[in-house]
Scaffold this motif. Structure first.
Motif, PDB file in Angstrom:
ATOM      1  N   UNK A 145      45.191  57.896  55.091  1.00  0.00           N
ATOM      2  CA  UNK A 145      45.942  58.328  53.900  1.00  0.00           C
ATOM      3  C   UNK A 145      47.128  57.408  53.629  1.00  0.00           C
ATOM      4  N   UNK A 146      47.214  56.938  52.394  1.00  0.00           N
ATOM      5  CA  UNK A 146      48.350  56.113  52.016  1.00  0.00           C
ATOM      6  C   UNK A 146      48.269  54.666  52.446  1.00  0.00           C
ATOM      7  N   UNK A 147      47.207  54.276  53.163  1.00  0.00           N
ATOM      8  CA  UNK A 147      47.076  52.902  53.649  1.00  0.00           C
ATOM      9  C   UNK A 147      46.040  52.182  52.795  1.00  0.00           C
ATOM     10  N   UNK A 148      46.424  51.111  52.094  1.00  0.00           N
ATOM     11  CA  UNK A 148      45.478  50.429  51.211  1.00  0.00           C
ATOM     12  C   UNK A 148      44.497  49.513  51.932  1.00  0.00           C
ATOM     13  N   UNK A 149      44.746  49.197  53.199  1.00  0.00           N
ATOM     14  CA  UNK A 149      43.881  48.241  53.891  1.00  0.00           C
ATOM     15  C   UNK A 149      42.483  48.812  54.090  1.00  0.00           C
ATOM     16  N   UNK A 150      41.444  48.086  53.666  1.00  0.00           N
ATOM     17  CA  UNK A 150      40.077  48.569  53.884  1.00  0.00           C
ATOM     18  C   UNK A 150      39.667  48.540  55.345  1.00  0.00           C
ATOM     19  N   UNK A 151      40.496  47.933  56.188  1.00  0.00           N
ATOM     20  CA  UNK A 151      40.199  47.883  57.620  1.00  0.00           C
ATOM     21  C   UNK A 151      40.937  48.970  58.405  1.00  0.00           C
ATOM     22  N   UNK A 152      41.770  49.782  57.731  1.00  0.00           N
ATOM     23  CA  UNK A 152      42.459  50.910  58.373  1.00  0.00           C
ATOM     24  C   UNK A 152      41.560  52.139  58.287  1.00  0.00           C
ATOM     25  N   UNK A 153      40.453  52.105  59.000  1.00  0.00           N
ATOM     26  CA  UNK A 153      39.390  53.088  58.807  1.00  0.00           C
ATOM     27  C   UNK A 153      39.610  54.369  59.610  1.00  0.00           C
TER      28      UNK A 153
END
Length: 515
Positions: free
Chosen positions: A56-64
């Motif tokens: 939530x709130x993290x735009x990185x596509x790698x913060x899965x």
């Protein structure tokens, strides 16, 4: 891996698309317009960044948050029946309409607005589904049947997300002990208590998958292959680590060893795979993840390929780090075994960049799995390699999502680098070498990649157009990362001069390269 033949395509994150119906971020609805452009440009492969659910709130596509499923942010609201049934955009408040206009016109993704607008629209749509469809309508029954087919991954993810939402996104290791340790009675009680919230998160996954399957149909109709991006590992605060901590371990942290770029290496703060434990149940979790990903994509890029050979971990006993396993022979056996498993009935591209042992590329080659050839990095000292000599079983590209666009690289390179490039690449014979990234140099660089010996060629969208926008700057944290948006609406790519002529140029170069 079955041969694709000589084909080329684009690298463009889904969040980067811009369309008339999006909510400030690229979504599934924008892909058909891009497919039209790709068909005109003779491009047959679209490589995306990870589409997995993120923190939530993290735009990185790698913060899965999950190794399975899709990111609900990519749901197109125009394609969602429940959104229309509740009045669509017309039902938004004046303030929300103002924010939507601001998000749509913004040069980059305004995640602060996107999270709020789409989150509220999803809740509104689900409430309508609950009120008018659940549980007996044909649409509700279709959802229920799909949910039952998904099995363990979906139920764990939906419950994890529901609990996390109620507890203000606190990480699972801070939950009460019975929930933290997945006591069966506690999980059953929480599932019953949060039944509606659990169903909401499962419903979002269903909506996303239905839309993605429609996208796959459109791509197939136009002869376009979809290539996904599979992160090596996932975040500590994720549904999978919560549910499978026997194979996704938190007693050490994953990273990379010291090299010429870093005296201490990197500590990623991520869990690591216990492959010995995985082997005991026949790699059940890893096979399930691979099968789900293969159901989404024609090809998939496997990130950090060297990690399947060896992992660099740090713990209290070895704060500076160590490899597991600890011998080269074990690395070779393990890597070959894992890539045989990952590539069963699936197309794989191995991300083999960075400092890796030579045997990694040898084993991948023997398995018939393409690795990367990034033009600017393919050199011996300062002597560039002729791309015509690249092996057929490889992927050539002018850059990645982490590199600066080729126009910027060219103009920041030394005079010696520019001249050495032009001396080796045959396509530069008729180009005047200048520091400026001229149209002639641009054309020569694209032709160099397309004419390479590699069967697969992927060109970042920015390099196709010759622009200088970055997708990500590694090692930095700012609101420009993972926020790049194309400047044109996808519906207008073949009518606007810049993108129409880019398609025409790329089609000619691609045909000349016999792709």
């Amino acid at each position: 891996m079955a041969s694709t033949g000589r084909i080329s395509g684009l690298l463009l994150p889904l969040f980067s698309l811009r369309s008339k119906t999006d909510f400030g971020i690229g979504d599934f609805g924008g892909l058909d317009g891009l497919f039209h452009w790709m068909e005109a440009a003779r491009q047959r492969l679209l490589m995306l960044l990870p589409l997995l659910p993120t923190a939530p709130g993290d735009p990185s596509p790698y913060a899965t948050r999950s190794a399975f499923g899709l990111n609900a942010l990519f749901i197109n609201l125009e394609m969602l029946p429940e959104f229309h049934a509740t009045g669509g955009e017309a039902a938004l408040s004046d303030e929300d309409k103002r924010m939507l206009a601001e998000a749509r016109s913004a040069p980059r993704v305004r995640y602060d607005l996107v999270f709020r607008l789409k989150g509220a629209a999803f809740r509104r749509s689900f409430e309508h589904f609950e009120r008018t469809e659940w549980p007996r309508s044909p649409r509700a029954q279709e959802f229920s049947a799909w949910r039952q087919q998904q099995g363990e991954w979906l139920e764990s993810y939906a419950l994890y997300t529901a609990i996390s939402h109620e507890r203000n996104q606190s990480p699972w290791w801070e939950w009460p002990e019975p929930l933290r340790d997945r006591n069966p009675e506690a999980l059953a009680a929480e599932t019953a208590r949060l039944e509606r919230e659990v169903r909401y998160h499962a419903w979002l996954q269903w909506v996303a998958e239905v839309q993605w399957n429609a996208v796959r149909g459109l791509a197939k109709a136009r002869g376009i292959l979809l290539c996904g991006d599979e992160p090596f590992i996932i975040g500590q605060d994720s549904a999978d680590v919560w549910a499978h901590r026997d194979v996704l371990r938190r007693d050490a942290r994953l990273g990379v060893p010291p090299d010429a770029f870093s005296e201490t290496g990197q500590d990623w703060g991520l869990p690591y795979f216990d492959f010995e434990q995985m082997e005991k149940d026949g790699y059940r979790w890893l096979k399930s993840r691979a099968a789900k990903a293969a159901s989404y994509y024609d090809l998939r890029r496997v990130d950090h390929a060297v990690g399947y050979f060896r992992q660099w971990i740090r713990d209290e006993k070895t704060p500076k780090g160590r490899f597991v396993p600890d011998s080269e022979e074990a690395w070779k056996r393990q890597g070959e075994h894992h890539f045989r498993l990952l590539s069963q009935n699936a197309g794989i591209v191995a991300e083999d960049l960075g400092v890796i042992p030579p045997f990694v590329r040898t084993i991948l080659k023997d398995l018939g799995l393409p690795g990367y050839r990034v033009l600017r990095w393919e050199r011996d000292d300062n002597v560039y390699r002729n791309p015509h000599g690249f092996p057929a079983v490889s992927l050539v590209t002018t850059g990645t999502h982490d590199t600066e666009p080729v126009a910027e690289w060219w103009e920041m390179a030394s005079e010696e680098e520019r001249r050495n490039t032009a001396r080796v690449y045959p396509e530069f014979q008729e180009a005047t070498v200048t520091r400026e990234f001229t149209p002639a140099i641009h054309r020569a660089m694209l032709a160099s990649a397309l004419n390479a010996g590699s069967d697969l060629c992927v060109l970042p969208w920015q390099d196709v157009l010759g622009t200088r926008d970055r997708i990500n700057l590694p090692g930095s944290m700012n609101d420009a990362n993972w926020a790049y948006r194309i400047t044109q609406n996808v519906e207008e790519l073949l009518t606007l001069e810049e993108t129409r002529t880019a398609a025409e140029r790329l089609a000619l170069l691609t045909a000349s390269a016999r792709r």
